[in-house]
Design an enzyme around this catalytic site. Structure first.
Site: not given
Length: 261
Positions: A88, A111
């Site tokens: 992330s 993501h």
């Protein structure tokens, strides 16, 4: 103020090491804007080369963006080493290295950004617009490091892509794998293709042996067995042990007790 980093200084060569463990500035969601500023104040005290060790699931994307920018602007060489996971927002920080390395057992994950919103339709639309712009800013970091197209990277973010060390290196997210230089001449053995056994055309085929006829058995397939079916089978066998196909209630309870774990 809780720190999400820890500085160590190597007195032998003057190089500083930064350990970024855990969530990145999780408190900034609650207005702790001073955290990235404190990080910058400490970074300025380490003007030489810096090694950043990352093991983080991510966190606040704006704090990660600040750290990324600070490291890219650092006057010394910045080496990033992913020794656990860079997921992330932490993957954005990993892109700041002049050289980025990953442990052979490390992982990198990218993501789409996420947020929480409340309100009416225009509030939801505004939240979506912000997320789209945040995604574009993250793509800037990935594209600059990897050289991959923004469209391909965007699809990887949509799919929440997890990369092992070899795949992260192949796609350009990292420049190398830690410890690989320990034995540069040693190369992994290539996987051999599976070979079908050769058939001898001159050898007569063996005919399968016929099994003796047996009365039809209506047994369920192995994957269909259940505890209920097992119990019913057991009770049926108990019943067949008596000539009159009945079982004394006391004997049945005693036998059933044996089935209890």
């Amino acid at each position: 103020m809780k720190k999400f980093w820890n500085w160590l200084r190597n007195d032998a060569d003057g190089e500083s090491e930064l350990y970024l463990d855990g969530a990145i500035a999780s408190e900034t969601w609650w207005g702790d804007e001073v955290t990235p500023a404190a990080f910058q104040a400490e970074l300025k005290q380490h003007t030489g080369d810096v090694t950043v060790w990352i093991n983080s699931p991510g966190g606040d994307v704006f704090a990660a963006a600040q750290i990324y920018t600070m490291l890219r602007n650092h006057p010394g060489k910045v080496t990033v080493k992913i020794h656990g996971i860079a997921a992330s927002a932490a993957s954005v920080v990993a892109m700041a290295g002049d050289t980025t390395l990953i442990s052979p057992v490390g992982m990198l994950m990218i993501h789409n950004p996420s947020t929480m919103a409340a309100g009416e339709k225009k509030d939801m639309e505004q939240a979506i617009a912000v997320l789209e712009e945040v995604k574009e800013s993250i793509l800037n970091a990935y594209a600059a490091k990897t050289g991959l197209s923004r469209n391909r990277l965007a699809k990887m973010m949509d799919a929440e892509t997890w990369l092992n060390a070899n795949e992260a290196m192949r796609l350009g997210f990292v420049d190398g794998i830690l410890f690989a230089e320990d034995d540069p001449d040693k190369k992994p053995e290539e996987d051999e293709p599976e070979e079908e056994p050769e058939e001898n055309p001159d050898e007569p085929e063996e005919e399968p042996e016929e099994e003796p006829d047996e009365p039809d058995k209506k047994e369920p397939p192995a994957q269909a067995y259940s505890r209920k079916q097992t119990m019913q089978s057991f009770l049926a066998k108990l019943g067949q042990s008596k000539s009159d196909r009945t079982v004394d209630a006391a004997q049945l309870r005693a036998r059933l007790n044996l089935l209890k774990p």
